[in-house]
Each structure stands twice: as structure tokens, then as C-alpha cells.
Design a protein around this motif. Structure first.
Motif, short mmCIF file in Angstrom:
data_model
loop_
_atom_site.label_atom_id
_atom_site.label_comp_id
_atom_site.label_asym_id
_atom_site.label_seq_id
_atom_site.Cartn_x
_atom_site.Cartn_y
_atom_site.Cartn_z
N GLU A 56 0.80 -1.27 -0.01
CA GLU A 56 0.05 0.05 -0.19
C GLU A 56 0.85 1.11 -0.15
O GLU A 56 0.70 2.15 -0.62
CB GLU A 56 -1.01 -0.07 1.26
N THR A 60 9.41 0.02 -2.30
CA THR A 60 9.87 -1.14 -3.12
C THR A 60 11.33 -1.01 -3.78
O THR A 60 11.85 0.26 -3.18
CB THR A 60 9.14 -0.78 -4.53
N ASP A 71 9.06 -3.37 -9.81
CA ASP A 71 9.04 -2.96 -8.19
C ASP A 71 8.84 -4.05 -7.35
O ASP A 71 8.03 -4.54 -7.30
CB ASP A 71 8.19 -1.90 -7.98
N ILE A 232 15.09 6.69 -13.13
CA ILE A 232 14.35 5.74 -12.72
C ILE A 232 14.98 4.46 -12.66
O ILE A 232 14.17 3.50 -12.37
CB ILE A 232 13.03 6.08 -13.64
N TYR A 237 16.19 4.59 -6.69
CA TYR A 237 15.19 5.57 -7.02
C TYR A 237 14.08 5.74 -6.05
O TYR A 237 13.71 7.08 -5.90
CB TYR A 237 14.68 5.21 -8.51
N GLN A 245 10.67 14.34 -2.05
CA GLN A 245 9.44 14.48 -1.52
C GLN A 245 9.23 15.01 0.09
O GLN A 245 8.65 15.90 0.36
CB GLN A 245 8.65 13.16 -1.63
N GLU A 250 13.07 19.63 -5.21
CA GLU A 250 12.90 18.78 -6.62
C GLU A 250 13.85 17.74 -6.88
O GLU A 250 15.10 17.67 -6.39
CB GLU A 250 13.38 20.12 -7.68
N LEU A 251 13.15 16.82 -7.37
CA LEU A 251 14.10 15.47 -7.92
C LEU A 251 14.68 15.73 -9.06
O LEU A 251 13.73 15.72 -9.95
CB LEU A 251 13.09 14.28 -7.59
N VAL A 252 15.72 15.85 -9.57
CA VAL A 252 16.31 16.08 -10.86
C VAL A 252 17.43 15.31 -11.53
O VAL A 252 18.07 14.34 -10.42
CB VAL A 252 17.11 17.52 -10.91
N GLU A 253 17.48 15.28 -12.72
CA GLU A 253 18.41 14.22 -13.30
C GLU A 253 19.47 15.25 -14.02
O GLU A 253 18.83 16.52 -14.05
CB GLU A 253 17.65 13.39 -14.47
N ASP A 256 18.33 17.94 -16.28
CA ASP A 256 17.38 18.96 -15.86
C ASP A 256 18.19 20.06 -15.45
O ASP A 256 17.64 21.40 -15.00
CB ASP A 256 16.65 18.49 -14.63
N MET A 267 18.12 24.98 -12.79
CA MET A 267 17.37 24.02 -13.20
C MET A 267 16.65 24.54 -14.43
O MET A 267 15.89 25.58 -14.19
CB MET A 267 16.75 23.21 -12.19
N LYS A 268 16.05 23.52 -15.22
CA LYS A 268 15.22 23.88 -16.25
C LYS A 268 13.77 23.85 -16.00
O LYS A 268 13.09 22.67 -15.58
CB LYS A 268 15.39 22.96 -17.61
N THR A 269 12.81 24.82 -15.76
CA THR A 269 11.65 24.93 -15.10
C THR A 269 10.87 25.34 -16.29
O THR A 269 11.40 26.17 -17.26
CB THR A 269 11.56 25.60 -13.94
N ILE A 270 9.69 25.22 -16.28
CA ILE A 270 8.47 25.67 -17.22
C ILE A 270 8.61 27.27 -17.07
O ILE A 270 8.01 27.70 -17.91
CB ILE A 270 7.06 25.19 -16.69
#
Lengths: 482, 312
Positions: A56, A60, A71, A232, A237, A245, A250-253, A256, A267-270
Motif C-alpha cells: 500500500e 519497493t 518494483d 528511474i 530511485y 518529496q 525537486e528531484l532532478v536528473e 534537468d 534547473m530547467k523549469t517551465i
């Protein structure tokens, strides 16, 4: 029908919960009394509750095969491991002492090298270390802390003495399972938490956040913190996402992030490029910056080292920290504690033979079937020889490997790791365990209350790694009434 | 919001919509064929035309039989546009966005995927196929409900809907195209008399039949159906509705100028077009234009928000 507590016999091993057959240790008294009253049916129902909670909560680790990812639920044993607060206090102080000395050593190494000059650590150990990064010379990260997050593995022998088995200073993992294990145990045995004073562990993400804030570049008071993951496909991961979280980061690769000509990380944001101040990286040095280290790496960020060296971004753990993760360097940690802190180590090392020393090598080669041989810079239990569980052929292979490259090998006696009661298909039985506490160092120092207890689920096995059938348990540090 | 995360969520929206649309399309088309009298040359190959996948299909199969076409569109993993592939992409995007979605959302997507994968062979029979597709569609609607009730109206929500709306506009235009195509292809006069049935089934594909009835209050004729599906701004699957809503969602995001501009272009084209007196070929051409316009909006979305290196 009860589940056989009366028959439970830790035999010659040190048992974490039971003093001897029928008698629990002081800290485990209430736990023992409670579990003893549960019927076999009840306890297996609780086990089912735990398994349902794991699914639940989505706890994993990731196993990959044939291009699709699976997972897998983390194997978990519901019976907690217990330690008393007094004992833990000493261990906790010992771990803080150790990380402090290690950080002073790393900082010294990249600066004035007093420890090498004084012969505390032989110079050639460092010059031949592949994790010594010349690119870091002259740097001093905030508070002199290079290893901001350390996961040291502790083991106990048959006499009950706790030893440091190794220090994981690169990208130690497992802390998310420590936190999730507690969550599950609360669901499984809620009544116990009422009666027993178990020190909570769930402040770790906020301690981590505070530590990361404390190492931000000068003048930045509320830094933008990111967790840098290989992505991932990495087996940890889940943990990277979990910590990001929990911290609201922010979780970045690598893709990013972007380092501009002004040597700043964005970091590349919108909304376009947004500045980043602190990076909690979960990628090894080798891959973090293709401009400096492995040029074929696609996981990292070109220019990251430029930005770090310019003081525009903090990286935890700092690049170059891995030099102290070397198992040869490990052997000298007690001497570092004496040299830098003028104190005696509070937790001993496991006796360690260095094959680079002629006398040690002679001993090692003569006693291979009794020893555990480890390469200096592997992690995750790879490339090891466990003498008593090996074939003649494997032993001969290692004899060759050691003679070829003595610098790269250490050996330790095979320890009789302590055991703890574990629920098996046939009731309660003892299983070998270790313990990985997590130590943070930034402006201050913090040690988790307990840590991640890993358990070898197979009878007699000493292998606790989850990838090899190991599981984990909740770890209780119990505060006694004053 | 990280560009990569925005991109994943946008595509989660698109793939879920695509999954649902494919399921509906095959379901209704099966029904349509049951209504067609023998002798019309409406066959399973038309479904390939609607989805624009004739070429990919002929590379894998010899004959456009019911079995082959439905397998290809629904479960064939070699077809990256198949329902199961869309669903597996949606699942991957949901899995890697778990931290920003309501937990039940990931579970819902995962459940539909497991269902479709486990029961994929049931599509070989018509009744099994109908049941499976209905459950997939219901699963998608359950996800919609979870998101409507449990996701904050933040950027995640905005990108999910942008993805859904653009995919929906694209599908609606393709379905209309299919109607025109079916009628133009048929050489039989008989087919003409079936026009009503064809359009009715296409309306049903889009769950638009009742709403059409309420809004148009006339017998079902091609021009009215097309007008309704193109221009009715109250019906949530019409191209105009999708385009207007996309513009509203886009305006909640930073630097939305280019996207809004492309959306207005599409809206203007819709306004200017009248289906009256338009022949099948003209309709077909116009639907192509819409698909290109949607593609342009999608490109603007990508350029503006998913490659923000440029924006900085």
C-alpha cells in the motif's frame, strides 16, 4: 498456540533481544512479554498486515529484467531489533567522533596534508587511491565537512562488542527504508508504542534539510535544494524520490540541470532557468561532470565542478569525499581520531589486514579460508571472498588477485555476527544482522536513533544485502525511565 | 515546476486520452459493422485509415481481417500506437510522477494497465473484447474522477489537461474524417442510405450522441454532425471546446504567448469553415488542417515549457 518463544535459543551468538533462553535483555522486556502473549495465528496475521502495508505504501526496490522494470516489495521482518538508550548514546557519540575525524582528514588531504606528513596515513595509500581527486585540491567546503551524509555499517561479535565494519561516504542508501520500517511497525504493533518509550526516527528528512541548508553558498539563507538522481533505472530511485518529496525539494536528473558561463547551476523549469544552491547528489564522482571526470557520462552535468569550485553551489557529499571510503583508509580511522581530535576512538574497527603490508599479506595468504577478503573500493558486497563459505578454486583465484594488486585488498576475520529473533515459516528463529546508522554533518552533527537493521533471512547466512535475499527490520532505541 | 516533470504529466494526459479513445473507437466500430448490410465495402481496413496506421499495419500483417486489425490496434506491442502501448507509456509516466499525483491516480493507471495486459487475449472474441474495452474506458473515467476530486488546481493539473485536450481535439477530427471517408469510399448507392447510421455510430464513438440530439434537435445529417463536433463550444469533445479550454489552461502558465497564438489560429479556422456544401474531399482536407494545427500547438507547448533552456 504461541510461536515458540520458550524454545528460542540464541546458542553461542550474541542475541540482540534475548539474554539467554527464556530471558529477554533489559530493554526488550516489554517487547518480549507482549510477543509471548500473541498466538501463532495472531502473529502471522500481523505479518500479513505488514505485507499489505508495504504494498500500500509502495515501499519497493527496483529489479530490472528483459527491458521491463519490476518494483519488488522490500522483504521485512516484523519483530523489531531493540537497543537501550544508554548503549546507543555511546555508539552515537562514537559515530559522530568518527565522521568528524574523517572530515578533518579529507579536508587536510586536499589542503595542507599534515596527516600524511606526520605519517598517520602512508602517502602512497592516497597517491594510489582512484578516489583521490586532484581537482579538489585547495577546496574547503562549508564547515570543513566533505562527507555530509555518512552511513557506517556496525556489526556485533559474539561477545557483544560493537565494531565499525565500514564507512560509506559516497552515496550511502537505505535511510528511506529505516523510516518506512518504523511506519509499518506502528501499524503492526500500535499497542507497543503506547507502553514503550521508543525514540522516533521520522525527523531525519528535516535534519537532512537543515544540514543541506547549512552548507549553502555564503549569503544564501533559504537555498533552492535539489536531489540529483541517476534516474528511474537506479535501484535506489525509490529512496531518491522519497527524500526529495519529504524535503519538498525537486528531484532532478543531470539533464534537468544546466551550468551557464557564469559558473552557476540552474534547473530547467517551465518558467525558464531557476538557480540551484545545494545539490544532494546520489551519483558517484565519476559521473557527475563529464567535463572533468568520465567524459562519456550522460548522468551528470557538464560544468558542475566549475560551479562548485567557484563556490556557487554546494554539493553533498562533496566531490573527492570517496577517498575516505577506501577500505585501506578505513584501517587508519582510529589513528585519525587520535591525531586530529586527541581522543581515543569510542567504537573500535574490526581487525584489518592490509595486503599492501608485507607481514599482513603473508598472514592473509596463509589464512585465506578463515578470512573475509574485500577489494578497497567496491560497495554493495561485490568482489568479496568469504573464506569459510568458499571453494578451493575461489580461494586460489583470490590468492592470485591479491598477489597481483596487494594495494587493492584488505582482509578481516570472519565475524560471528550477532543474531536477533526473526519470524520464519516455522516460528521464531535467530538470524544474523548488521546495522547502518546515518550520520549528518554540516553546521552541526546528527546521528539517527538506531538506523537500518539489515537481516540475512536465510538460516546461517551472513549476507544482508537486499539484492541477495536480505531483508530489514525496524530498529528501536529505547529510552529508559530516568 | 521542472520542465521534465511537466513533460511527463502532459504526456500522461495524452496517453490516457489516447488509450480511452482507441478503446472507444474499436468498440463502436465493431457495433457499426454489425449494422452494415452485406455488400457494403466497409471493412476493418477503414479503421486503419482513421487511425492513420495503414502503413505500419501492412508491415506487420498480410490481411486486414477483424482479428488482425483489432490485435494491431489494441494489444500489439510492436505498434507503438496500440492501446496497450499507450497504456504502458501512461503507466510509466504516472509511475515517475507518483510524487506529485494523488496516490490513487497512480494505482488507477496501474490497475488498468495490469487488467489490459493480463486479459489481452480476450479481445479475440467480440464479447470478450467489448468487456475488456468497457473496463478500460471505465478505468480511465475513474482516473478522471480521482484527479478531478483530488488534484490541486496547480501546474500538474494544467499540463495534464493540456495533454488531454489536444489529444481529444486530434481524435475528434480523425473520427469526423473517418465518417467522410467511409461515405466517399463507398461506390454503392446503398451506402448513401446508411449515412444516418454511420454518423450516429461516430457520434457514439465520441460519447456525443445524446448531446448532439439535445443541441441540434434534428435528424442526423453529416453537415450537422460535423458542425456540432467542430464548433459547439458547450460540448467537451468538440474541437472548438478543446481549443478554447486549452487556451484557458495555457494562460495559467508563464510565457504562454506562442501557445495562445497557435490556439487562436485554430479557433479562427474553425470559425471560418462551414460544412455546408462541402464535399467529402474538402472535409477530409479540412480535418488534415486541424490535425496540423493541433500539432503546431503541441510543438509550441514543447518549445515553451519542455525545453526551457531556451527560455532562460
Amino acid at each position: 498456540m504461541p510461536i515458540g518463544w520458550n524454545d528460542y535459543d540464541p546458542s553461542d551468538f550474541f542475541d540482540e533481544v534475548m539474554e539467554k533462553k527464556g530471558t529477554p535483555r533489559k530493554a526488550s522486556g516489554e517487547l518480549f512479554e507482549h510477543l509471548r502473549k500473541l498466538s501463532s495465528r495472531d502473529i502471522y496475521t500481523r505479518k500479513k498486515t505488514a505485507e499489505a502495508a508495504i504494498i500500500e505504501l509502495g515501499i519497493t526496490f527496483t529489479v530490472y529484467g528483459e527491458g521491463t522494470n519490476i518494483d519488488r516489495a522490500m522483504p521485512f521482518d516484523i519483530i523489531p531489533r531493540v537497543m537501550c538508550g544508554d548503549e546507543w548514546k555511546k555508539i552515537s557519540d562514537g559515530l559522530a567522533q568518527r565522521l568528524k575525524a574523517l572530515n578533518m582528514f579529507i579536508n587536510d588531504l586536499y589542503n595542507s596534508q599534515e596527516a600524511l606528513k606526520a605519517g598517520v596515513v602512508p602517502e602512497d595509500v592516497i597517491t594510489t587511491s582512484r578516489n583521490f581527486r586532484r581537482e579538489c585540491i585547495g577546496m574547503t567546503p562549508a564547515h570543513g565537512a566533505w562527507a555530509n551524509i555518512c552511513g557506517s555499517d556496525l556489526v556485533r561479535d559474539q561477545h557483544g562488542t560493537m565494531y565499525v565494519l565500514e564507512d560509506n561516504l559516497r552515496v550511502p542508501s537505505g535511510v528511506s527504508y529505516m523510516l518506512e520500517n518504523r511506519k509499518i511497525t506502528k501499524r503492526v504493533f500500535p499497542e507497543l508504542f503506547k507502553d514503550i518509550n521508543i525514540i522516533p526516527v521520522d525527523d531525519y528528512p528535516s535534519k537532512l534539510f537543515d544540514m543541506l541548508t547549512s552548507i549553502a553558498p555564503a549569503g544564501v539563507t533559504s537555498p533552492e535544494i535539489v536531489v540529483l538522481t541517476p534516474g528511474i533505472f537506479n535501484s535506489a530511485y525509490f529512496e531518491h524520490a522519497f527524500l526529495a518529496q519529504q524535503m519538498g525539494a525537486e528531484l532532478v536528473e543531470g539533464t534537468d540541470l544546466h551550468v551557464s558561463d557564469d559558473n552557476r547551476v540552474y534547473m530547467k523549469t517551465i518558467e525558464g532557468l531557476a538557480p540551484v544552491d545545494v545539490i544532494y547528489r546520489r551519483i558517484d564522482d565519476d559521473f557527475i561532470d563529464p567535463e572533468v571526470f568520465r567524459s562519456d557520462s550522460i548522468l551528470g552535468v557538464p560544468g558542475l565542478m566549475r560551479a562548485w569550485r567557484a563556490g556557487n553551489v554546494a554539493i553533498a557529499n562533496a566531490p573527492g569525499t570517496g577517498v575516505a571510503d577506501d577500505k585501506v583508509v578505513y584501517a587508519y580511522v582510529p589513528d585519525m581520531i587520535r591525531f586530529f581530535l586527541g581522543e581515543e576512538p569510542l567504537i573500535p574497527n574490526v581487525e584489518t589486514f592490509l595486503c599492501r603490508r608485507e607481514d599482513h599479506m603473508k598472514y592473509v595468504l596463509e589464512h585465506l579460508p578463515e578470512l573475509v577478503v574485500k577489494p578497497a573500493n567496491e560497495s554493495g558486497g561485490y568482489g568479496m571472498l568469504v573464506g569459510p563459505h568458499s571453494t578451493k578454486e575461489q580461494i586460489e583465484t583470490f590468492r592470485g588477485l591479491i598477489q597481483q594488486n596487494p594495494r587493492n585488498y584488505i582482509a578481516q576475520p570472519t565475524l560471528n555476527l550477532s543474531v536477533t529473533p526473526t519470524l520464519t515459516e516455522d516460528g521464531i528463529d535467530g538470524r544474523h544482522i548488521d546495522l547502518r546508522p546515518f550520520i549528518l554533518q554540516g553546521a552541526g552533527t546528527y546521528v539517527t536513533a538506531g538506523g537500518l537493521t539489515r537481516v540475512a533471512l536465510k538460516k546461517g547466512s551472513l549476507v544482508v544485502n537486499s539484492s541477495q535475499g536480505g531483508g530489514s527490520k525496524d530498529t528501536w532505541v529505547i529510552e529508559e525511565e530516568a | 515546476m521542472l520542465s521534465k516533470v511537466a513533460n511527463r504529466v502532459y504526456w500522461l494526459g495524452r496517453y490516457m486520452e489516447r488509450t480511452e479513445n482507441t478503446a472507444k473507437l474499436v468498440n463502436v466500430y465493431t457495433g457499426l459493422l454489425l449494422d452494415m448490410p452485406k455488400g457494403t465495402d466497409v471493412g476493418w481496413h477503414s479503421l486503419l485509415k482513421i487511425t492513420g496506421s495503414e502503413e505500419d499495419f501492412s508491415g506487420l500483417y498480410d490481411e486486414a481481417s477483424e482479428q488482425n486489425v483489432t490485435s494491431f490496434l489494441l494489444t500489439d506491442q510492436r505498434n507503438s500506437g496500440s492501446m496497450l502501448c499507450s497504456l504502458s507509456y501512461a503507466r510509466e509516466n504516472a509511475r515517475t510522477s507518483r510524487d506529485i499525483l494523488p496516490r490513487e491516480a497512480w494505482e488507477a493507471v496501474n490497475e488498468i494497465y495490469i487488467l489490459a495486459k493480463t486479459d489481452k487475449d480476450t479481445i479475440l472474441s467480440r464479447s470478450g473484447r467489448y468487456q475488456l474495452l468497457t473496463r478500460v474506458i471505465q478505468g480511465g473515467q475513474r482516473l478522471e474522477g480521482i484527479l478531478a476530486g483530488g488534484l490541486s488546481r496547480n501546474h500538474t493539473h494544467t499540463f495534464l489537461h493540456l495533454g488531454r485536450l489536444l489529444e481529444r481535439a486530434d481524435t475528434t477530427s480523425r473520427i469526423m474524417d473517418a465518417g467522410a471517408l467511409l461515405l466517399s469510399e463507398s461506390s454503392l448507392k446503398k451506402m448513401r442510405s446508411l449515412e444516418g447510421i454511420v454518423w450516429m455510430n461516430l457520434l457514439k464513438t465520441l460519447s456525443a450522441y445524446q448531446m448532439y440530439r439535445q443541441a441540434v434537435k434534428r435528424q442526423i445529417v453529416g453537415t450537422e454532425v460535423i458542425r456540432f463536433l467542430l464548433k459547439d463550444t458547450k460540448f467537451p469533445r468538440s474541437v472548438a471546446f478543446c481549443a478554447e479550454a486549452a487556451a484557458v489552461f495555457a494562460s495559467r502558465l508563464p510565457n504562454s504567448g506562442a501557445v495562445k497564438e497557435k490556439t487562436s489560429l485554430l479557433l479562427q479556422r474553425l470559425k471560418d469553415f462551414s460544412p455546408d456544401n462541402a464535399g467529402e474531399m474538402e472535409i477530409h482536407k479540412f480535418m488534415d488542417e486541424i490535425q496540423l494545427a493541433v500539432y503546431d500547438i503541441d510543438s509550441a507547448v514543447s518549445a515553451t515549457w519542455f525545453n526551457s533552456e531556451l527560455a532562460g
